[in-house]
Write a protein that holds these residues in place. Structure first.
Motif, short mmCIF file in Angstrom:
data_model
loop_
_atom_site.label_atom_id
_atom_site.label_comp_id
_atom_site.label_asym_id
_atom_site.label_seq_id
_atom_site.Cartn_x
_atom_site.Cartn_y
_atom_site.Cartn_z
N ASP A 87 0.87 -1.18 0.00
CA ASP A 87 0.00 0.00 0.00
C ASP A 87 0.90 1.23 0.00
OD1 ASP A 87 -1.63 2.14 0.58
OD2 ASP A 87 -2.74 1.11 2.16
N TYR A 88 0.93 1.94 -1.15
CA TYR A 88 1.89 3.05 -1.27
C TYR A 88 1.55 4.22 -0.36
CZ TYR A 88 -1.20 5.75 -4.48
OH TYR A 88 -2.23 6.45 -5.05
N THR A 89 0.32 4.25 0.18
CA THR A 89 -0.02 5.35 1.09
C THR A 89 0.55 5.10 2.50
OG1 THR A 89 -2.13 4.40 1.83
CG2 THR A 89 -2.19 5.75 -0.17
N ARG A 90 1.00 3.86 2.76
CA ARG A 90 1.51 3.55 4.10
C ARG A 90 2.95 3.08 4.10
NH1 ARG A 90 -3.34 1.50 7.39
NH2 ARG A 90 -5.00 2.47 6.19
N GLU A 91 3.44 2.59 2.95
CA GLU A 91 4.72 1.90 2.93
C GLU A 91 5.45 2.28 1.64
OE1 GLU A 91 5.76 -2.77 3.11
OE2 GLU A 91 3.68 -2.22 3.51
N ASP A 92 6.78 2.37 1.72
CA ASP A 92 7.59 2.68 0.53
C ASP A 92 8.34 1.41 0.13
OD1 ASP A 92 9.48 3.46 -1.28
OD2 ASP A 92 10.10 5.25 -0.17
N PHE A 93 8.00 0.85 -1.05
CA PHE A 93 8.62 -0.44 -1.41
C PHE A 93 10.13 -0.31 -1.62
CE2 PHE A 93 9.55 0.06 -5.92
CZ PHE A 93 8.69 1.05 -6.34
N THR A 94 10.63 0.88 -1.86
CA THR A 94 12.08 1.02 -2.09
C THR A 94 12.85 1.04 -0.76
OG1 THR A 94 12.12 3.44 -2.09
CG2 THR A 94 11.64 2.36 -4.19
N ARG A 95 12.12 1.05 0.35
CA ARG A 95 12.78 1.05 1.67
C ARG A 95 12.64 -0.30 2.36
NH1 ARG A 95 15.75 5.21 2.53
NH2 ARG A 95 15.18 6.90 1.15
N GLY A 96 11.99 -1.27 1.68
CA GLY A 96 11.78 -2.58 2.31
C GLY A 96 12.96 -3.51 2.12
N GLU A 97 12.83 -4.72 2.66
CA GLU A 97 13.90 -5.73 2.59
C GLU A 97 13.88 -6.48 1.27
OE1 GLU A 97 16.29 -6.35 4.95
OE2 GLU A 97 15.44 -4.46 5.69
N GLN A 98 12.70 -6.51 0.63
CA GLN A 98 12.54 -7.35 -0.57
C GLN A 98 13.26 -6.72 -1.77
OE1 GLN A 98 12.19 -10.33 -2.24
NE2 GLN A 98 10.74 -10.51 -0.55
N SER A 99 13.85 -7.60 -2.62
CA SER A 99 14.45 -7.09 -3.87
C SER A 99 13.82 -7.82 -5.05
CB SER A 99 15.97 -7.28 -3.85
OG SER A 99 16.27 -8.64 -3.71
N TYR A 100 14.02 -7.27 -6.26
CA TYR A 100 13.24 -7.72 -7.43
C TYR A 100 14.14 -7.93 -8.64
CZ TYR A 100 9.72 -5.98 -4.30
OH TYR A 100 8.95 -5.78 -3.19
N ASP A 101 13.74 -8.91 -9.48
CA ASP A 101 14.42 -9.11 -10.76
C ASP A 101 13.93 -8.09 -11.79
OD1 ASP A 101 15.92 -11.70 -10.24
OD2 ASP A 101 13.87 -12.26 -9.68
N VAL A 102 12.64 -7.74 -11.70
CA VAL A 102 12.07 -6.79 -12.66
C VAL A 102 11.15 -5.82 -11.92
CG1 VAL A 102 10.63 -6.51 -14.73
CG2 VAL A 102 12.10 -8.53 -14.52
N ILE A 103 11.35 -4.53 -12.16
CA ILE A 103 10.39 -3.52 -11.69
C ILE A 103 9.74 -2.93 -12.94
CG2 ILE A 103 10.09 -1.27 -10.58
CD1 ILE A 103 12.45 -1.96 -8.76
N PHE A 104 8.43 -3.06 -13.04
CA PHE A 104 7.68 -2.46 -14.16
C PHE A 104 6.98 -1.24 -13.58
CE2 PHE A 104 3.99 -2.85 -17.32
CZ PHE A 104 4.73 -2.33 -18.37
N ASP A 105 7.43 -0.06 -14.01
CA ASP A 105 7.01 1.18 -13.35
C ASP A 105 6.01 1.94 -14.21
OD1 ASP A 105 6.79 3.32 -11.69
OD2 ASP A 105 8.77 4.15 -12.12
N LEU A 106 4.79 2.06 -13.70
CA LEU A 106 3.73 2.78 -14.42
C LEU A 106 3.43 4.12 -13.77
CD1 LEU A 106 1.67 -0.45 -14.81
CD2 LEU A 106 2.67 0.82 -16.70
N VAL A 107 4.27 4.51 -12.79
CA VAL A 107 3.97 5.72 -12.02
C VAL A 107 5.13 6.73 -12.05
CG1 VAL A 107 3.21 6.61 -9.78
CG2 VAL A 107 2.58 4.29 -10.47
N GLY A 108 6.36 6.26 -11.91
CA GLY A 108 7.49 7.19 -11.86
C GLY A 108 7.53 7.96 -10.55
#
Ligand SMILES: NC(=O)c1ccc[n+]([C@@H]2O[C@H](COP(=O)([O-])OP(=O)(O)OC[C@H]3O[C@@H](n4cnc5c(N)ncnc54)[C@H](OP(=O)(O)O)[C@@H]3O)[C@@H](O)[C@H]2O)c1
Length: 326
Positions: free
Chosen positions: A197-218
């Motif tokens: 939930d982007y209104t409560r949490e910032d995914f770039t500050r979490g522990e999880q990492s990703y092979d692909v980020i598909f960004d529709l927001v910027g």
């Protein structure tokens, strides 16, 4: 025939008229479609308002060159022009046009169309082309998504995002969808294993990492995306922030290109291209039950301005459809 006509740039309620116009004639390699439904995309918004201004080089400097807007279409072939080889009157098709779909009839290049998925009605089929193709090409081609990849879709609840989550799942990925509180259940229901939930949490500050980020927001700085990309990971910017009135998202996209020069994870921009083979691939995924369009609301053709105004607010849930009754 009835159509939505735009003679100048501005907000939808001010510049769109529902009126009679001449029925178009199909030329070489074109068919005349009886339009049953269209849908709304951000790509319909820019030529409507004439912003960012740089895009007027394409759309028309002082007024729109194309007077009937609308890209996505689902309909029945009414007549075929010369040199059409594949389609016949009565065929039920869907596809993406350069414009002209907010009308009772539209002309389409034969190559822009594919058979409508057998298990969808026309309004559902009209929700698919532009957003579905963007999701498919973004995940499969630009992102190189493979089975077992961890994929994050930023903007998972919108027109493209709802397809992207499902396409990534169909490729065997583990999907995290980023959306607001009201859309968490929706994004889970279309297959995201995890939601943020982007209104409560910032995914770039979490522990999880990703092979692909598909960004529709910027929504983040390049350094923030890089922080949560795995070694060999790929960031795909399908957009930028709406940006300023003159250059729009271009400065953001330029930052993506600059970041790509730093080495490390792949940082890329991406523009989807209409393609009938990919439409057919989407139809297969839909008929196999792996992908389904998510439709928030349908408007009638006379209410197209309201549909576009809703889309322009930037918080559409899935797709907004325009239905056409002849
Ligand atoms: N490159 C290409 O070829 C291509 C093709 C198609 C579209 N696009 C671009 O891709 C973008 C998305 O298109 P779309 O059709 O999906 O738009 P859309 O249907 O308007 O969806 C936008 C979604 O973004 C969500 N959102 C807004 N702020 C967010 C944030 N900070 N974090 C996460 N989600 C957020 C909204 O959800 P909430 O209501 O929850 O905020 C909404 O569901 C647009 O900028 C469009 O121009 C590019």
């Amino acid at each position: 025939m009835k159509a939505i006509v735009q003679r100048r740039y501005g907000n939808p309620g001010d510049v769109l008229e529902f009126r009679d116009v001449d029925r178009p004639e199909p030329g070489d390699g074109e068919v005349l479609l009886r339009v049953h439904a269209s849908s709304v995309n951000p790509a319909d918004w820019f030529p409507l308002v004439g912003r960012p201004s740089v895009l007027r080089l394409m759309f028309g400097l002082t007024r729109p060159k194309r007077q009937v807007p609308g890209k996505d279409v689902a309909g029945t072939v009414e007549a075929v022009g010369p040199k059409v080889t594949r389609l016949r009157p009565g065929d039920e098709v869907f596809g993406e046009l350069p414009g002209g779909a907010y009308a009772e009839y539209a002309v389409a290049a034969e190559d822009a169309l594919a058979p409508k998925p057998a298990n969808l009605g026309f309004p559902e089929a009209a929700a698919v082309p532009l957003a579905g193709i963007t999701a498919l090409q973004g995940m499969r081609d630009a992102g190189g998504v493979q089975a077992g990849h961890r994929v994050l879709v930023n903007g998972a609840s919108g027109g493209v995002g709802t397809f992207a989550v499902q396409v990534a799942r169909s490729l065997g990925a583990h999907v995290t969808g980023v959306c607001s509180t009201r859309n968490l259940d929706l994004v889970r229901s279309i297959g995201a294993e995890e939601v943020v939930d982007y209104t409560r949490e910032d995914f770039t500050r979490g522990e999880q990492s990703y092979d692909v980020i598909f960004d529709l927001v910027g929504s983040h700085a390049m350094s923030a995306y890089r922080r949560v990309l795995r070694p060999g990971g790929v960031y795909v910017a399908s957009t930028g922030r709406p940006g300023g009135d003159i250059l729009g998202p271009m400065p953001y996209l330029f930052r993506v290109v600059l970041s790509s020069l730093r080495g490390g994870p792949t940082m890329k921009t991406f523009v989807a291209k209409p393609n009938p083979d990919d439409l057919a691939a989407l139809a297969q995924l839909i008929e196999a039950g792996e992908v389904r369009p998510v439709i928030e609301r349908a408007y009638g053709l006379p209410e197209t301005a309201e549909a576009l105004a809703h889309q322009g607010e930037g918080h559409a849930q899935g797709k907004t459809v325009v239905t056409v009754e002849s």
